[in-house]
Design an enzyme around this catalytic site. Structure first.
Site, PDB file in Angstrom:
ATOM      1  N   ALA A 164      -3.696  -7.268  -2.545  1.00 61.82           N
ATOM      2  CA  ALA A 164      -2.329  -7.376  -3.083  1.00 61.82           C
ATOM      3  C   ALA A 164      -2.242  -8.598  -3.998  1.00 61.82           C
ATOM      4  O   ALA A 164      -1.475  -8.595  -4.965  1.00 61.82           O
ATOM      5  CB  ALA A 164      -1.324  -7.487  -1.945  1.00 61.82           C
ATOM      6  N   THR A 165      -3.035  -9.610  -3.709  1.00 60.22           N
ATOM      7  CA  THR A 165      -3.059 -10.792  -4.581  1.00 60.22           C
ATOM      8  C   THR A 165      -3.438 -10.370  -6.002  1.00 60.22           C
ATOM      9  O   THR A 165      -2.795 -10.786  -6.975  1.00 60.22           O
ATOM     10  CB  THR A 165      -4.061 -11.837  -4.039  1.00 60.22           C
ATOM     11  OG1 THR A 165      -3.606 -12.258  -2.745  1.00 60.22           O
ATOM     12  CG2 THR A 165      -4.190 -13.042  -4.958  1.00 60.22           C
ATOM     13  N   ASN A 196       6.793 -13.021   4.269  1.00 60.59           N
ATOM     14  CA  ASN A 196       5.683 -13.075   5.222  1.00 60.59           C
ATOM     15  C   ASN A 196       5.824 -14.200   6.232  1.00 60.59           C
ATOM     16  O   ASN A 196       5.356 -14.108   7.355  1.00 60.59           O
ATOM     17  CB  ASN A 196       4.345 -13.208   4.478  1.00 60.59           C
ATOM     18  CG  ASN A 196       4.346 -14.348   3.496  1.00 60.59           C
ATOM     19  OD1 ASN A 196       5.234 -14.455   2.653  1.00 60.59           O
ATOM     20  ND2 ASN A 196       3.366 -15.217   3.596  1.00 60.59           N
ATOM     21  N   GLN A 256       4.641  -6.892   3.224  1.00 65.14           N
ATOM     22  CA  GLN A 256       5.087  -6.979   4.626  1.00 65.14           C
ATOM     23  C   GLN A 256       6.121  -5.905   4.966  1.00 65.14           C
ATOM     24  O   GLN A 256       6.615  -5.865   6.099  1.00 65.14           O
ATOM     25  CB  GLN A 256       5.686  -8.374   4.900  1.00 65.14           C
ATOM     26  CG  GLN A 256       4.719  -9.514   4.723  1.00 65.14           C
ATOM     27  CD  GLN A 256       3.707  -9.646   5.853  1.00 65.14           C
ATOM     28  OE1 GLN A 256       3.873  -9.080   6.935  1.00 65.14           O
ATOM     29  NE2 GLN A 256       2.642 -10.397   5.624  1.00 65.14           N
ATOM     30  N   SER A 267      -0.750  -3.898   0.461  1.00 63.11           N
ATOM     31  CA  SER A 267      -2.076  -4.296   0.936  1.00 63.11           C
ATOM     32  C   SER A 267      -2.432  -3.514   2.196  1.00 63.11           C
ATOM     33  O   SER A 267      -1.574  -3.358   3.086  1.00 63.11           O
ATOM     34  CB  SER A 267      -2.047  -5.798   1.240  1.00 63.11           C
ATOM     35  OG  SER A 267      -3.298  -6.231   1.688  1.00 63.11           O
ATOM     36  N   HIS A 301      -4.586  -4.220   4.701  1.00 61.98           N
ATOM     37  CA  HIS A 301      -4.864  -4.880   5.988  1.00 61.98           C
ATOM     38  C   HIS A 301      -3.606  -5.311   6.734  1.00 61.98           C
ATOM     39  O   HIS A 301      -3.676  -5.740   7.881  1.00 61.98           O
ATOM     40  CB  HIS A 301      -5.861  -6.036   5.823  1.00 61.98           C
ATOM     41  CG  HIS A 301      -5.357  -7.283   5.185  1.00 61.98           C
ATOM     42  ND1 HIS A 301      -4.994  -8.391   5.919  1.00 61.98           N
ATOM     43  CD2 HIS A 301      -5.163  -7.619   3.895  1.00 61.98           C
ATOM     44  CE1 HIS A 301      -4.625  -9.358   5.087  1.00 61.98           C
ATOM     45  NE2 HIS A 301      -4.711  -8.913   3.850  1.00 61.98           N
ATOM     46  N   THR A 330     -15.899  -0.034  -9.954  1.00 61.79           N
ATOM     47  CA  THR A 330     -16.174   1.109  -9.079  1.00 61.79           C
ATOM     48  C   THR A 330     -15.336   1.011  -7.824  1.00 61.79           C
ATOM     49  O   THR A 330     -15.347  -0.021  -7.147  1.00 61.79           O
ATOM     50  CB  THR A 330     -17.675   1.136  -8.703  1.00 61.79           C
ATOM     51  OG1 THR A 330     -18.430   1.146  -9.912  1.00 61.79           O
ATOM     52  CG2 THR A 330     -18.020   2.337  -7.854  1.00 61.79           C
ATOM     53  N   CYS A 377      -1.791 -19.334   4.804  1.00 65.14           N
ATOM     54  CA  CYS A 377      -2.123 -20.239   3.688  1.00 65.14           C
ATOM     55  C   CYS A 377      -1.580 -21.630   3.972  1.00 65.14           C
ATOM     56  O   CYS A 377      -2.283 -22.616   3.847  1.00 65.14           O
ATOM     57  CB  CYS A 377      -1.524 -19.749   2.381  1.00 65.14           C
ATOM     58  SG  CYS A 377      -1.573 -17.982   2.208  1.00 65.14           S
TER      59      CYS A 377
HETATM   60  N1  PLP Z   1       2.150 -10.963  -0.320  1.00 66.54           N
HETATM   61  C1  PLP Z   1       2.508 -11.131   0.960  1.00 66.54           C
HETATM   62  C2  PLP Z   1       3.942 -11.124   1.333  1.00 66.54           C
HETATM   63  C3  PLP Z   1       1.531 -11.337   1.931  1.00 66.54           C
HETATM   64  O1  PLP Z   1       1.881 -11.525   3.188  1.00 66.54           O
HETATM   65  C4  PLP Z   1       0.167 -11.340   1.536  1.00 66.54           C
HETATM   66  C5  PLP Z   1      -0.898 -11.622   2.512  1.00 66.54           C
HETATM   67  O2  PLP Z   1      -0.970 -12.682   3.072  1.00 66.54           O
HETATM   68  C6  PLP Z   1      -0.143 -11.129   0.183  1.00 66.54           C
HETATM   69  C7  PLP Z   1       0.869 -10.944  -0.717  1.00 66.54           C
HETATM   70  C8  PLP Z   1      -1.573 -11.091  -0.287  1.00 66.54           C
HETATM   71  O3  PLP Z   1      -2.203  -9.924   0.194  1.00 66.54           O
HETATM   72  P1  PLP Z   1      -3.799  -9.794   0.162  1.00 66.54           P
HETATM   73  O4  PLP Z   1      -4.294 -10.402   1.427  1.00 66.54           O
HETATM   74  O5  PLP Z   1      -4.060  -8.302   0.117  1.00 66.54           O
HETATM   75  O6  PLP Z   1      -4.274 -10.470  -1.053  1.00 66.54           O
END
Ligand code: PLP
Length: 376
Positions: free
Chosen positions: A69-70, A153, A181, A198, A200, A236, A319
């Site tokens: 997602a980042t 988050n 989230q 995302s 995970h 890929t 983080c």
């Molecule tokens: N945005 C939110 C609200 C998140 O909680 C997270 C993950 O910590 C991310 C973005 C980033 O996701 P990813 O771990 O897939 O890069």
């Protein structure tokens, strides 16, 4: 180990692991090859894409897979700016976002601010919600993009994305929503042009995310190369990761009501088990209840975590915990340094048992009281 850090990541669902297994062990074809096995892998990826799109539930757009997602958020922000610059609309060079966004949004915006983008970071109210009157005052015809997350988050607070999207669209701006989230936990709000998710966080594998794009709002490519994902995101694709994401999305869609009811039950049990003396950080009404971010006077959150090593909970966000800096989200709520340091985040969900959660909360409360006595 009692796992109570569901905002950092979620356990992989057994159904997901099973769906991925053949794509790890036997089926190794490149999904972009014209061979029969390549076609089979490509077909599996397309089924997965449909499942992720269905779980997102928005109409008039499609999903491109990304490495996280980042990456999706970096792409959405930087690619939208690049596309606008290239399309001869240089008048729109302003981005509005919130002080409580994830670092993937805030740091990308700061990077853009160093490259001629006019950045406005709006504060939030003490309950973590955006004041829509403030947004209305800020929206003008220079705004290219408004970026607001659906569920925070760190504190679980939700934002009124559909209302924000309507206001932004009326001003001619696009809307990006970080729904990482929110996916699988509640309905994704209608309205945004770009949505990042995302795997995970919904019991899928790590290192795969996706960007949902409304038709016509696709950002300029961010990663260049072989032209995969309709030329928008080269590289890929991993059939195993895509299939895992698809299986997780399907499961989350099917179980959404059941998972939601379970989380409501867990929230009530946890708040009861913790007992008095705790303050919930952020709105309780506008919130995802699988995120219990709380503080208590005289508590040192980091010490509590170190004392209770067999319970995995967190200081606010993975983080923020790693950096040792007080959380920017808690600061945005107006909490001072001491209040931020006395905050912890207990995150739970599908596979959390009521008994484990209650036991953990009793122990957290007992340790907090012991710290209080020592401090007095
Ligand atoms: N945005 C939110 C609200 C998140 O909680 C997270 C993950 O910590 C991310 C973005 C980033 O996701 P990813 O771990 O897939 O890069």
């Amino acid at each position: 180990m009692i796992y109570l850090d569901y905002q950092a990541t979620t356990p992989v669902a057994p159904e997901v692991a099973k769906a991925m297994q053949p794509w790890i062990e036997e089926k190794f074809a490149n999904p972009h090859s014209p061979s029969r096995s390549g076609n089979e892998a490509e077909a599996a990826i397309e089924v997965a894409r449909k499942r992720v799109e269905e779980a997102i539930g928005l109409k008039g757009g499609s999903v491109a897979f990304t490495g996280s997602a980042t990456e999706a958020l970096n792409w959405a922000l930087k690619g939208t700016v690049e596309k606008a610059a290239a399309s001869g609309k240089p008048g729109r060079n302003r981005i509005i976002t919130l002080a409580t966004e994830h670092a993937a949004v805030l740091d990308s915006c700061e990077w853009l601010a160093g490259h001629d983008i006019d950045l406005t970071i709006l504060p939030v109210q003490p309950d973590g919600r955006l004041d829509l009157d403030l947004l209305a005052r800020e929206l003008d015809k220079r705004v290219l993009l408004v970026a607001v997350m659906q569920v925070n988050n760190e504190i679980g607070v939700t934002q009124p994305i559909s209302e924000i999207a309507k206001m932004a669209h009326d001003a001619g701006a696009l809307v990006l929503s970080d729904a990482v989230q929110a996916l699988g936990r509640m309905e994704i709000c209608k309205g945004p042009d770009l949505v990042a998710v995302s795997a995970h966080k919904i019991h899928g594998p790590k290192a795969i995310g996706a960007l949902w794009m409304r038709k016509g709002a696709e950002p300029a490519p961010f990663i260049h190369g072989g032209g995969q994902e309709r030329g928008l995101r080269s590289g890929t694709l991993s059939p195993a990761l895509c299939v895992g994401f698809g299986a997780a999305a399907k499961l989350a869609d099917e179980r959404q009501t059941r998972d939601y009811d379970h989380v409501q039950k867990l929230w009530r049990a946890a708040t009861h088990a913790l007992g008095p003396g705790w303050t919930i950080n952020g709105s309780t009404a506008h919130r995802y209840h699988g995120n219990l971010n709380i503080r208590r006077e005289h508590v040192d959150g980091a010490r509590l975590i170190a004392d209770l090593r067999d319970i995995a909970f967190s200081l606010g966000s993975a983080c923020a915990s790693g950096s040792g800096r007080p959380s920017h989200v808690l600061r945005a709520l107006g909490l001072d340094y001491r209040q931020s340091r006395s905050s912890i985040r207990i995150g739970f969900g599908r596979y959390t048992s009521l008994k484990d959660l209650v036991d953990a909360c009793h122990r957290i409360a007992a340790h907090a009281k012991a710290q209080e006595k020592l401090d007095a």
